[in-house]
Every structure is written in structure tokens, then in C-alpha cells.
Design a protein around this motif. Sequence first.
Motif, PDB file in Angstrom:
ATOM      1  N   GLU A  67       9.080   6.367 -13.300  1.00  0.00           N
ATOM      2  CA  GLU A  67       8.968   5.843 -11.934  1.00  0.00           C
ATOM      3  C   GLU A  67       7.502   5.595 -11.611  1.00  0.00           C
ATOM      4  N   SER A  69       4.812   2.550  -9.118  1.00  0.00           N
ATOM      5  CA  SER A  69       4.650   1.277  -8.411  1.00  0.00           C
ATOM      6  C   SER A  69       3.574   0.476  -9.126  1.00  0.00           C
ATOM      7  N   CYS A  71       1.039  -2.779  -8.267  1.00  0.00           N
ATOM      8  CA  CYS A  71       0.520  -3.725  -7.285  1.00  0.00           C
ATOM      9  C   CYS A  71      -0.548  -4.601  -7.936  1.00  0.00           C
ATOM     10  N   ASP A 102      10.457  -5.517  -5.209  1.00  0.00           N
ATOM     11  CA  ASP A 102       9.051  -5.415  -4.841  1.00  0.00           C
ATOM     12  C   ASP A 102       8.457  -4.210  -5.565  1.00  0.00           C
ATOM     13  N   TRP A 103       7.825  -4.472  -6.688  1.00  0.00           N
ATOM     14  CA  TRP A 103       7.286  -3.404  -7.518  1.00  0.00           C
ATOM     15  C   TRP A 103       6.138  -2.678  -6.830  1.00  0.00           C
ATOM     16  N   CYS A 104       5.535  -3.310  -5.832  1.00  0.00           N
ATOM     17  CA  CYS A 104       4.409  -2.682  -5.138  1.00  0.00           C
ATOM     18  C   CYS A 104       4.894  -1.806  -3.986  1.00  0.00           C
ATOM     19  N   ASP A 106       8.114  -0.941  -3.062  1.00  0.00           N
ATOM     20  CA  ASP A 106       9.219  -0.041  -3.375  1.00  0.00           C
ATOM     21  C   ASP A 106       8.982   0.763  -4.651  1.00  0.00           C
ATOM     22  N   GLY A 107       8.310   0.143  -5.593  1.00  0.00           N
ATOM     23  CA  GLY A 107       8.136   0.774  -6.891  1.00  0.00           C
ATOM     24  C   GLY A 107       9.377   0.618  -7.747  1.00  0.00           C
ATOM     25  N   ALA A 145       6.189   5.668  -6.964  1.00  0.00           N
ATOM     26  CA  ALA A 145       7.294   4.928  -6.365  1.00  0.00           C
ATOM     27  C   ALA A 145       7.459   5.365  -4.912  1.00  0.00           C
ATOM     28  N   ALA A 146       8.119   4.552  -4.115  1.00  0.00           N
ATOM     29  CA  ALA A 146       8.289   4.876  -2.696  1.00  0.00           C
ATOM     30  C   ALA A 146       9.073   6.174  -2.522  1.00  0.00           C
ATOM     31  N   GLN A 148       9.656   9.311  -4.343  1.00  0.00           N
ATOM     32  CA  GLN A 148       9.172  10.078  -5.481  1.00  0.00           C
ATOM     33  C   GLN A 148      10.087  11.254  -5.818  1.00  0.00           C
ATOM     34  N   PRO A 155       2.818   8.705 -10.224  1.00  0.00           N
ATOM     35  CA  PRO A 155       3.990   8.306 -11.011  1.00  0.00           C
ATOM     36  C   PRO A 155       4.558   9.510 -11.753  1.00  0.00           C
TER      37      PRO A 155
END
Length: 202
Positions: A67, A69, A71, A102-104, A106-107, A145-146, A148, A155
Motif C-alpha cells: 500500500e 500513494s 503523486c 487517483d493514486w495520489c 487515494d493511494g 495510502a489514504a 493506512q 507506506p
Amino acid sequence: MRLLIVALVLLVGALPGFATVDPDPDQIGIYFDYNADVTCIDTVPFLPFWAYVMVTNPTNPEIWGVEFSLCVEVFGGTEDMLIRLSEQWEGGSSSIPPFDIDWCADGVMQGFAYPVLPQSGNTLMVSLQYMLVSDIAVNFYLGPAANQSIPDGLPAYLGPGGLVHPLGISSGSPDLPVASVNCCFVVDSELTTFGKLKCLYR
């Protein structure tokens, strides 16, 4: 004796380097090679390139999920100037995250169908193919990640038995880029783009 020392130095210098740029255990970074020692490249628009999200020097021999994110910061344009063309996950999972997630914000929380094992001390999580559509510079950042598994701002990866391991970020902080494109400065090279110039003044 001096001749022997010189010969040994030359021999070591001639050997290919397989060492990961980050020697610390349980780190995550983005690299442009499988050895995890290239964190900055220069490229041109419309030429696809690969970036690899890797866990380096894992203390656990098996990784069952990850897990994080991811950006991007784009200089001299908008984020639309960097296109992610494809993603290839390891671990044979059928639960691949949606391509448009949204990988940034939400992760990504990705589980694997079978464990991913280290290769030469590094464990590849996902291969990402990108392409620039303009002559711009880009910084990549990794963070938590949003939602965790461990609320520590980092991460993490999943080991055997459902044990979650926190991951350090290769740059040392989510606020520092882990990899860059067209931000590689060499003394004898001239800054040719506004994007590269802005890299100096973050």
C-alpha cells in the motif's frame, strides 16, 4: 605490493554495480532500472519510458501485498503532460486497482495472489510506463495510502500471516521526491527548458 593494490582497485572498478542506491532495509522507491540504482533520467516528449515501484532490501522474504500513494509534480505544464500508458503488477493478482484510480489522493492497496519474492535484494511491485507530451520536468513522490493499515504516515507491505510491515521512503520523507525526469543536473550541461530551471527553485 603496490601493483597488486592497483590491480585490485581496477578490477573492482571494472565490475558491474549491482548494489541498490538505498542500503536501508524495508524501503520503497521508484527507479528507472531493475537494480534500483537509477532515480533520475532525461528524456524527450513522445518517447515511452518505464518506472518501477520497488521494495528494496525487504526483511521479509515474501511480500503478499503493498500500500502506498504516488503523486507527481510537473514543472512547466499541467499533470496532463505526463501520461501513464500502462501498469503491470507482480504477484498474479486478479484484483488489480482500477486504471483510473487517483493514486495520489487515494493511494493504492494491492494484494497479490501469490507472494512476490526479492530478486537481488529488491522486490518489484509494479512496472509503470509513462510518456511526456511536452518538454517538461517531473518529480515523483511516494507516501501512505489514504486508509493506512498502520497509521504511521508511511507506506507498508503485507508479509506472510497477514503481518503488516511499515516501509521507509527512499527519499527519507513523503515531502521529498523519490525519482525525477528531466531534473538531472550535470555541471557541464546547459539548462534548456523552463521546467528544468524551475527544478532548481522548488
